[in-house]
Design a protein around this motif. Structure first.
Motif, PDB file in Angstrom:
ATOM      1  N   ALA A 179      -3.296  20.038  -4.845  1.00 46.73           N
ATOM      2  CA  ALA A 179      -2.765  18.696  -4.995  1.00 46.73           C
ATOM      3  C   ALA A 179      -3.738  17.795  -5.733  1.00 46.73           C
ATOM      4  CB  ALA A 179      -2.445  18.109  -3.617  1.00 46.73           C
ATOM      5  N   LEU A 180      -5.059  18.013  -5.514  1.00 43.67           N
ATOM      6  CA  LEU A 180      -6.063  17.196  -6.173  1.00 43.67           C
ATOM      7  C   LEU A 180      -6.156  17.539  -7.646  1.00 43.67           C
ATOM      8  CD1 LEU A 180      -8.866  17.223  -3.456  1.00 43.67           C
ATOM      9  CD2 LEU A 180      -7.328  15.334  -4.029  1.00 43.67           C
ATOM     10  N   ALA A 181      -5.999  18.810  -7.976  1.00 47.54           N
ATOM     11  CA  ALA A 181      -6.103  19.241  -9.375  1.00 47.54           C
ATOM     12  C   ALA A 181      -4.750  19.068 -10.048  1.00 47.54           C
ATOM     13  CB  ALA A 181      -6.569  20.693  -9.440  1.00 47.54           C
ATOM     14  N   ASP A 182      -4.454  17.854 -10.463  1.00 51.27           N
ATOM     15  CA  ASP A 182      -3.151  17.524 -11.047  1.00 51.27           C
ATOM     16  C   ASP A 182      -3.207  17.825 -12.541  1.00 51.27           C
ATOM     17  OD1 ASP A 182      -0.644  16.644 -11.433  1.00 51.27           O
ATOM     18  OD2 ASP A 182      -1.073  14.515 -11.172  1.00 51.27           O
ATOM     19  N   THR A 183      -3.014  19.080 -12.901  1.00 52.38           N
ATOM     20  CA  THR A 183      -3.110  19.478 -14.304  1.00 52.38           C
ATOM     21  C   THR A 183      -1.794  19.224 -15.031  1.00 52.38           C
ATOM     22  OG1 THR A 183      -2.459  21.754 -13.842  1.00 52.38           O
ATOM     23  CG2 THR A 183      -4.820  21.253 -13.761  1.00 52.38           C
ATOM     24  N   ARG A 184      -1.905  19.153 -16.356  1.00 57.41           N
ATOM     25  CA  ARG A 184      -0.754  18.885 -17.208  1.00 57.41           C
ATOM     26  C   ARG A 184      -1.037  19.517 -18.572  1.00 57.41           C
ATOM     27  NH1 ARG A 184       3.308  14.905 -17.928  1.00 57.41           N
ATOM     28  NH2 ARG A 184       3.688  14.312 -20.113  1.00 57.41           N
ATOM     29  N   VAL A 185       0.010  19.963 -19.235  1.00 58.47           N
ATOM     30  CA  VAL A 185      -0.133  20.459 -20.600  1.00 58.47           C
ATOM     31  C   VAL A 185       0.040  19.273 -21.547  1.00 58.47           C
ATOM     32  CG1 VAL A 185       0.755  21.998 -22.371  1.00 58.47           C
ATOM     33  CG2 VAL A 185       0.680  22.765 -19.992  1.00 58.47           C
ATOM     34  N   PHE A 186      -1.063  18.842 -22.147  1.00 56.83           N
ATOM     35  CA  PHE A 186      -1.048  17.714 -23.076  1.00 56.83           C
ATOM     36  C   PHE A 186      -0.735  18.228 -24.480  1.00 56.83           C
ATOM     37  CE2 PHE A 186      -3.530  16.270 -19.511  1.00 56.83           C
ATOM     38  CZ  PHE A 186      -3.180  14.934 -19.377  1.00 56.83           C
ATOM     39  N   VAL A 187       0.056  17.445 -25.215  1.00 62.45           N
ATOM     40  CA  VAL A 187       0.502  17.830 -26.553  1.00 62.45           C
ATOM     41  C   VAL A 187       0.028  16.772 -27.553  1.00 62.45           C
ATOM     42  CG1 VAL A 187       2.469  18.420 -28.018  1.00 62.45           C
ATOM     43  CG2 VAL A 187       2.552  18.911 -25.556  1.00 62.45           C
ATOM     44  N   SER A 188      -0.756  17.195 -28.562  1.00 58.89           N
ATOM     45  CA  SER A 188      -1.222  16.263 -29.581  1.00 58.89           C
ATOM     46  C   SER A 188      -0.135  16.034 -30.622  1.00 58.89           C
ATOM     47  CB  SER A 188      -2.491  16.793 -30.259  1.00 58.89           C
ATOM     48  OG  SER A 188      -2.163  17.834 -31.157  1.00 58.89           O
ATOM     49  N   LEU A 189      -0.303  14.985 -31.421  1.00 54.34           N
ATOM     50  CA  LEU A 189       0.642  14.709 -32.499  1.00 54.34           C
ATOM     51  C   LEU A 189       0.627  15.803 -33.549  1.00 54.34           C
ATOM     52  CD1 LEU A 189       0.068  10.875 -32.967  1.00 54.34           C
ATOM     53  CD2 LEU A 189       1.914  12.025 -31.733  1.00 54.34           C
ATOM     54  N   ALA A 190      -0.473  16.594 -33.576  1.00 58.81           N
ATOM     55  CA  ALA A 190      -0.555  17.718 -34.509  1.00 58.81           C
ATOM     56  C   ALA A 190       0.143  18.964 -33.974  1.00 58.81           C
ATOM     57  CB  ALA A 190      -2.016  18.047 -34.811  1.00 58.81           C
ATOM     58  N   GLY A 191       0.597  18.913 -32.690  1.00 57.64           N
ATOM     59  CA  GLY A 191       1.305  20.047 -32.108  1.00 57.64           C
ATOM     60  C   GLY A 191       0.452  20.983 -31.296  1.00 57.64           C
ATOM     61  N   THR A 192      -0.855  20.698 -31.137  1.00 57.47           N
ATOM     62  CA  THR A 192      -1.720  21.555 -30.343  1.00 57.47           C
ATOM     63  C   THR A 192      -1.523  21.272 -28.856  1.00 57.47           C
ATOM     64  OG1 THR A 192      -3.532  19.974 -30.555  1.00 57.47           O
ATOM     65  CG2 THR A 192      -3.440  21.767 -32.161  1.00 57.47           C
ATOM     66  N   LEU A 193      -1.706  22.313 -28.033  1.00 55.89           N
ATOM     67  CA  LEU A 193      -1.494  22.211 -26.591  1.00 55.89           C
ATOM     68  C   LEU A 193      -2.807  22.396 -25.849  1.00 55.89           C
ATOM     69  CD1 LEU A 193       1.708  24.459 -26.256  1.00 55.89           C
ATOM     70  CD2 LEU A 193       1.594  22.015 -26.729  1.00 55.89           C
ATOM     71  N   MET A 194      -2.957  21.691 -24.727  1.00 51.79           N
ATOM     72  CA  MET A 194      -4.140  21.872 -23.897  1.00 51.79           C
ATOM     73  C   MET A 194      -3.779  21.549 -22.456  1.00 51.79           C
ATOM     74  SD  MET A 194      -7.964  20.160 -24.142  1.00 51.79           S
ATOM     75  CE  MET A 194      -7.319  18.488 -24.050  1.00 51.79           C
ATOM     76  N   GLU A 195      -3.981  22.524 -21.568  1.00 52.28           N
ATOM     77  CA  GLU A 195      -3.777  22.282 -20.146  1.00 52.28           C
ATOM     78  C   GLU A 195      -5.044  21.674 -19.571  1.00 52.28           C
ATOM     79  OE1 GLU A 195      -2.504  24.548 -15.986  1.00 52.28           O
ATOM     80  OE2 GLU A 195      -2.737  25.686 -17.840  1.00 52.28           O
ATOM     81  N   ALA A 196      -4.910  20.515 -18.929  1.00 50.80           N
ATOM     82  CA  ALA A 196      -6.087  19.805 -18.442  1.00 50.80           C
ATOM     83  C   ALA A 196      -5.671  18.815 -17.365  1.00 50.80           C
ATOM     84  CB  ALA A 196      -6.788  19.087 -19.588  1.00 50.80           C
ATOM     85  N   GLU A 197      -6.670  18.229 -16.711  1.00 50.05           N
ATOM     86  CA  GLU A 197      -6.421  17.150 -15.763  1.00 50.05           C
ATOM     87  C   GLU A 197      -7.232  15.928 -16.188  1.00 50.05           C
ATOM     88  OE1 GLU A 197      -8.461  17.350 -11.894  1.00 50.05           O
ATOM     89  OE2 GLU A 197      -9.115  19.351 -12.499  1.00 50.05           O
ATOM     90  N   ILE A 198      -6.715  14.753 -15.908  1.00 47.16           N
ATOM     91  CA  ILE A 198      -7.412  13.517 -16.241  1.00 47.16           C
ATOM     92  C   ILE A 198      -8.505  13.268 -15.214  1.00 47.16           C
ATOM     93  CG2 ILE A 198      -7.168  11.035 -16.602  1.00 47.16           C
ATOM     94  CD1 ILE A 198      -4.243  11.478 -17.279  1.00 47.16           C
ATOM     95  N   THR A 199      -9.685  12.889 -15.710  1.00 43.81           N
ATOM     96  CA  THR A 199     -10.772  12.515 -14.809  1.00 43.81           C
ATOM     97  C   THR A 199     -11.159  11.048 -14.947  1.00 43.81           C
ATOM     98  OG1 THR A 199     -12.457  13.211 -16.404  1.00 43.81           O
ATOM     99  CG2 THR A 199     -11.700  14.864 -14.819  1.00 43.81           C
ATOM    100  N   ALA A 200     -10.830  10.419 -16.078  1.00 36.61           N
ATOM    101  CA  ALA A 200     -11.152   9.004 -16.264  1.00 36.61           C
ATOM    102  C   ALA A 200     -10.370   8.460 -17.448  1.00 36.61           C
ATOM    103  CB  ALA A 200     -12.657   8.800 -16.478  1.00 36.61           C
ATOM    104  N   VAL A 201     -10.121   7.157 -17.430  1.00 37.85           N
ATOM    105  CA  VAL A 201      -9.464   6.462 -18.545  1.00 37.85           C
ATOM    106  C   VAL A 201     -10.255   5.196 -18.827  1.00 37.85           C
ATOM    107  CG1 VAL A 201      -7.384   5.270 -19.328  1.00 37.85           C
ATOM    108  CG2 VAL A 201      -7.176   7.368 -18.000  1.00 37.85           C
ATOM    109  N   SER A 202     -10.551   4.962 -20.112  1.00 40.41           N
ATOM    110  CA  SER A 202     -11.247   3.749 -20.516  1.00 40.41           C
ATOM    111  C   SER A 202     -10.599   3.223 -21.790  1.00 40.41           C
ATOM    112  CB  SER A 202     -12.737   4.013 -20.760  1.00 40.41           C
ATOM    113  OG  SER A 202     -13.397   2.839 -21.191  1.00 40.41           O
ATOM    114  N   GLY A 203      -9.765   2.187 -21.637  1.00 37.50           N
ATOM    115  CA  GLY A 203      -9.055   1.677 -22.801  1.00 37.50           C
ATOM    116  C   GLY A 203      -8.134   2.743 -23.370  1.00 37.50           C
ATOM    117  N   ASP A 204      -8.268   3.020 -24.662  1.00 38.23           N
ATOM    118  CA  ASP A 204      -7.453   4.045 -25.316  1.00 38.23           C
ATOM    119  C   ASP A 204      -8.044   5.440 -25.168  1.00 38.23           C
ATOM    120  OD1 ASP A 204      -5.376   2.468 -26.197  1.00 38.23           O
ATOM    121  OD2 ASP A 204      -6.348   1.961 -28.090  1.00 38.23           O
TER     122      ASP A 204
END
Length: 261
Positions: free
Chosen positions: A17-42
């Motif tokens: 439950a703590l490891a909330d992973t997601r497959v992120f998709v870039s505008l270039a079409g590349t994929l990466m499964e990861a979890e967010i650890t921090a957000v700062s602005g953009d």
């Protein structure tokens, strides 16, 4: 006994439950499964699932669904989300050095017709971009290729910006990518009644910037063109005319009769 089983199941599920992973998709079409650890602005910091490496990228390089997910995550985790650090007006965040090497291979093929004095060549550039990093990915970067030519009848030394191509740059460690520019045909005359008429190839400029807009790599032919990165980035869409310091020329016509795309 039932309570013991429920306790064991809860212990097993909690880390998932703590490891909330997601497959992120870039505008270039590349994929990466990861979890967010921090957000700062953009900027969003992700921990990649495959190797637990931490990467910081600009959310604007991701698809709109991912951007919305990041905004929701930031609202739910105010302790791990921060406003962007203040910087001087018009400046970007400090760039992280990234070791890139590019081998540029120009290609030219003869497309001449039946005119004895006319020469027409089709030009392209192949940019073979390699990462010399051992562990870090390059994600969300952008390349800018400027293709240049010269009017054979111009005695002032002005240049023609034939193409201004932008492209995505995403490279894994110790890997490479290739970008090939769109072909352009240039015509000029040798001898005959129009010995000084036409357009010839002059060179190129390649600029690679990270997701925050910081310049990571610049190269050019001739080399002196690399000094004018700021002016090049400010140029409008091609084709256009510039002087040798890449300042836009006003009321100057591009000789389109000798250029075809």
């Amino acid at each position: 006994m039932r309570s013991v089983r429920l306790l064991a199941l809860a212990i097993f599920i909690a880390p998932l439950a703590l490891a909330d992973t997601r497959v992120f998709v870039s505008l270039a079409g590349t994929l990466m499964e990861a979890e967010i650890t921090a957000v700062s602005g953009d900027n969003v910091t992700l921990k990649r699932s495959s190797d637990q490496q931490t990467l910081t990228i600009n959310r604007k390089t991701l698809c709109k669904e991912d951007s919305a997910y990041i905004a929701t995550w930031a609202a739910q985790h105010p302790d791990l989300a921060a406003a962007p650090a203040p910087t001087a007006a018009g400046t970007a965040a400090p760039a992280q050095k990234f070791r890139l090497v590019c081998q540029t291979l120009p290609a030219k093929s003869n497309r001449s017709g039946g005119d004895l004095y006319q020469r027409t060549f089709e030009h392209t550039y192949n940019f073979n971009i390699s990462s010399q990093e051992v562990n870090r990915d390059l994600q969300g970067a952008r390349g800018l290729a400027l293709i240049l030519a010269k009017n054979t009848s111009d005695r002032n030394g002005d240049l023609i910006v034939l193409q201004k191509e932008e492209f995505d740059v995403s490279i894994r460690p110790q890997s490479k990518m290739v970008h090939t520019t769109q072909p352009v045909r240039l015509t000029y005359f040798v001898g005959g009644d129009s010995p000084d008429a036409g357009v010839k190839s002059y060179g190129y400029v390649l600029i690679i910037r990270d997701a925050a807009g910081n310049v990571l790599h610049v190269e050019a032919s001739p080399d002196t063109s690399a000094k004018f990165t700021k002016e090049i980035l400010a140029l409008p869409e091609a084709p256009c005319m510039v002087d040798r310091e890449f300042k836009l020329k006003a009321r100057t016509d591009v000789p389109l009769e000798y250029i075809s795309f």
